[in-house]
Write a protein that holds these residues in place. Structure first.
Motif, PDB file in Angstrom:
ATOM      1  N   ASP A 271       0.826  -1.228   0.000  1.00 16.55           N
ATOM      2  CA  ASP A 271       0.000   0.000   0.000  1.00 16.55           C
ATOM      3  C   ASP A 271       0.854   1.270   0.000  1.00 16.55           C
ATOM      4  O   ASP A 271       0.422   2.309  -0.487  1.00 16.55           O
ATOM      5  N   VAL A 272       2.077   1.164   0.525  1.00 21.67           N
ATOM      6  CA  VAL A 272       2.996   2.318   0.456  1.00 21.67           C
ATOM      7  C   VAL A 272       3.412   2.506  -1.009  1.00 21.67           C
ATOM      8  O   VAL A 272       3.456   3.621  -1.528  1.00 21.67           O
ATOM      9  N   ARG A 273       3.673   1.381  -1.663  1.00 20.90           N
ATOM     10  CA  ARG A 273       4.025   1.395  -3.078  1.00 20.90           C
ATOM     11  C   ARG A 273       2.883   2.008  -3.902  1.00 20.90           C
ATOM     12  O   ARG A 273       3.107   2.815  -4.815  1.00 20.90           O
ATOM     13  N   ALA A 274       1.647   1.632  -3.536  1.00 22.39           N
ATOM     14  CA  ALA A 274       0.478   2.151  -4.258  1.00 22.39           C
ATOM     15  C   ALA A 274       0.355   3.665  -4.077  1.00 22.39           C
ATOM     16  O   ALA A 274       0.091   4.400  -5.036  1.00 22.39           O
ATOM     17  N   ALA A 275       0.591   4.124  -2.849  1.00 20.76           N
ATOM     18  CA  ALA A 275       0.535   5.568  -2.586  1.00 20.76           C
ATOM     19  C   ALA A 275       1.629   6.293  -3.388  1.00 20.76           C
ATOM     20  O   ALA A 275       1.415   7.392  -3.928  1.00 20.76           O
ATOM     21  N   PHE A 276       2.788   5.649  -3.489  1.00 18.95           N
ATOM     22  CA  PHE A 276       3.899   6.215  -4.252  1.00 18.95           C
ATOM     23  C   PHE A 276       3.534   6.315  -5.739  1.00 18.95           C
ATOM     24  O   PHE A 276       3.710   7.365  -6.377  1.00 18.95           O
ATOM     25  N   ASP A 277       2.977   5.217  -6.273  1.00 23.27           N
ATOM     26  CA  ASP A 277       2.604   5.206  -7.695  1.00 23.27           C
ATOM     27  C   ASP A 277       1.515   6.241  -7.992  1.00 23.27           C
ATOM     28  O   ASP A 277       1.547   6.901  -9.035  1.00 23.27           O
ATOM     29  N   THR A 278       0.559   6.365  -7.083  1.00 29.24           N
ATOM     30  CA  THR A 278      -0.501   7.369  -7.246  1.00 29.24           C
ATOM     31  C   THR A 278       0.105   8.780  -7.296  1.00 29.24           C
ATOM     32  O   THR A 278      -0.292   9.616  -8.106  1.00 29.24           O
ATOM     33  N   THR A 279       1.091   9.007  -6.423  1.00 29.47           N
ATOM     34  CA  THR A 279       1.739  10.324  -6.374  1.00 29.47           C
ATOM     35  C   THR A 279       2.502  10.602  -7.675  1.00 29.47           C
ATOM     36  O   THR A 279       2.453  11.706  -8.214  1.00 29.47           O
TER      37      THR A 279
END
Lengths: 477, 97
Positions: A271-279
């Motif tokens: 989910d940290v990776r997902a937040a990073f990709d979204t950013t």
């Protein structure tokens, strides 16, 4: 309606000038919040009494100079316990300096005083900056204001928590391996580490001298810039401050090429990776370009750091001997205490906590004859390689991005194994090893046990390209 | 693998001591940290790399422009744990035994 202490520095500076509240009211709001919340958070080791004369001087200056008064005039700030303020205790959260009163102020403090900034108190930290959770403080850990069952990060955890909980409008820390950026990510604030040498370290309690830099913790990117501008610049008292134009002046583009080393992101939680990709997608939508870069030596950055840092720390900590200041244990003659050496050992054994002792042992080992080539000198050579790789990557990218940490704030006691704690710094240490400036800004939240926890995105720029960081960080937060 | 004796010796060199009860734990942790940082052994360095110094590195400032004699004496002496007038009192430095 926000309370005065809940405002950013930019907002409060405006209100002070518009006479919507006074410096005294702003101070009182911060002090009241600090006194109310500190018993729970332990963000401050000491909350200072109101300095009536300083508050009045700041008010007079705002009344007299208005918009031309420095932005930090009358602004209450949190100061890490390893930054010397004349007449105040500066303990670096260690028993060995528990009674040490600073005989002079750090250059950064002199600069802040000249701008009539105010100091709420001295903030908790891992002892001498050794840690990533404040659990290594000799005076008990700080709690994360977002979830008090979790650490605030470290070592500048007290400064991060005090800014996140609005006990001060901004904070200063030091950053040797991520100590401003990692706690900022964990507490949901902005954390900044300038180029090595951009800010004077005169009057800062040294940890790793080739890595240490004073950093800023703030509730907005604009505030972080104000805090940095207020203290930066050459200082004749620190021979390692940057001379003007040491590095080639770099341009700040309008549209950024954001370099992402995908090969380093394996251990990041989904989910940290997902937040990073979204950013990253948000940045693309804003017209920036995301490019793939490789930094092959980065996988050795953490081992390199945990050779260089203990070596330098063991050297810096050698000065605490119980003779001239600080804790002074004396081994009685009947217990075998005949010479000076017995008192050194007695003082240092009692005064240092376990983590400084571990690092002193490792540092002494990697510097010892027979091992110095394989460890310390090889690590120093690896730093050259790291710098070269970053320089190369900056031909393809204007800034380099990754998550500040692989996961959100952890629970107290979760990283009791020293090596597990060291892994916290995996993304942040490289900026210290290369001396490059870096920033962490909130990039969203992830959920753990029903609580939403902040996570940060981290940008690195070439030496002295701080401007790029403020620009790209503003596009995120 | 480090032995308890080696850790004790390192501690003595560094002028600290590790209590007997904690020696086992410190030795284990020392080994774990050393094993972790020893990953660096795998890294192959290009020739000639070691000579390159960073553009800005940590140096002491030149020993010049001293403050006026006595300017700091009182403040520094005030911090002494033991003193006789302006002198710092310490135990003897070497024994004759």
């Amino acid at each position: 309606m926000k309370k005065p202490n809940e405002m950013t520095i930019v907002e409060a500076a405006k209100k002070l000038r518009a006479k919507e509240f006074s410096v005294r009211e702003l101070w009182d709001a911060c002090a009241a919040a600090a006194h109310a919340q500190n018993p729970e958070l332990n963000a401050f080791l000491e909350i200072f009494d109101a300095e009536q004369a300083d508050i009045e001087a700041a008010q007079r200056r705002i009344d007299r100079e208005g918009d031309t008064a420095p932005p930090l005039c009358g602004i209450p700030l949190a100061i890490k316990d390893n930054i010397l303020i004349e007449g105040k205790v500066a303990s670096a959260a260690s028993k060995i300096l528990e009674n040490y009163r600073a005989p002079y102020s750090a250059t950064v403090i002199e600069k802040l005083k000249a701008q009539n900034a105010l100091f709420v108190g001295r903030t908790n930290m891992d002892e001498f900056g050794m840690g990533a959770s404040t659990e290594n403080s000799a005076f008990g850990p700080t709690k994360n204001p977002r979830d008090t069952s979790r650490v605030p990060g470290g070592s500048s955890g007290g400064s991060a928590a005090s800014v996140a909980a609005h006990l001060a409008l901004g904070g200063y820390g030091t950053d040797t391996g991520g100590s401003c950026r990692q706690p900022s990510a964990y507490c949901g604030v902005v954390g900044f580490k300038p180029t090595y040498g951009a800010v004077s370290r005169y009057g800062i309690i040294a940890l790793g001298s080739s890595l240490d830099q004073v950093g800023e913790l703030a509730n907005s990117v604009a505030d972080a810039r104000i805090l940095f501008d207020a203290i930066q610049g050459h200082d004749p008292l620190d021979a390692t401050t940057l001379p003007d134009k040491l590095y080639e002046v770099s341009q700040t583009p309008k549209r950024f090429r954001v370099g992402v080393p995908q090969h380093l992101l394996e251990g990041v939680e989904p989910d940290v990776r997902a937040a990073f990709d979204t950013t990253l997608n948000r940045l693309r939508d804003a017209g920036h370009e995301v490019v793939d870069i490789t930094l092959p030596t980065s996988k050795y950055a953490l081992p390199v750091y945990y050779i260089v840092l203990p070596a330098e720390a063991s050297t810096n900590l050698a000065r605490y001997d119980g003779m001239r200041y600080g804790l002074a244990k004396r081994l009685p003659a009947q217990a075998g205490g005949k010479t000076l050496l017995d008192d050194y050992v007695e003082t240092r054994a009692a005064g240092f906590g376990d983590e400084p002792k571990r690092r002193i042992l490792i540092g002494t080992f990697v510097l010892s004859a027979g091992y110095v080539d394989a460890y310390y000198r090889k690590a120093e050579a690896a730093r050259v390689l790291l710098r070269r790789e970053y320089d190369e990557a900056f031909k393809k990218a204007d800034v380099i991005a990754f998550p500040t940490t692989p996961s959100p704030a952890f629970k107290f006691g979760a990283k009791s194994d020293p090596v597990a704690m060291y892994l916290e710094d995996v993304f942040t240490v490289t900026a210290n090893l290369t001396g490059m400036p870096a920033i962490s800004v909130p990039m969203g939240e992830v959920e753990r046990e029903g609580k939403k926890l902040p996570v940060g995105i981290h940008f690195t720029a070439p030496h002295q390209a701080e401007e790029r960081l403020f620009r790209i960080a503003s596009a995120v937060y | 693998m480090a032995t308890r004796e080696e850790v004790k010796k390192l501690a003595a060199l560094a002028r600290i001591s590790v209590p007997e009860g904690q020696l086992e734990k410190f030795t284990k942790e020392f080994d774990a940290i050393l094993a972790y940082v020893s990953q660096l052994e795998e890294l192959k360095l290009p020739k000639g790399l070691k000579e390159e110094k960073p553009m800005l590195r940590n140096v002491f400032r030149a020993d010049e422009n001293p403050t006026a004699p006595g300017a700091w004496t009182k403040k520094l002496v005030d911090a002494f744990p033991e003193k006789e007038n302006d002198y710092l009192v310490v135990k003897q430095i070497i024994t004759h035994e």
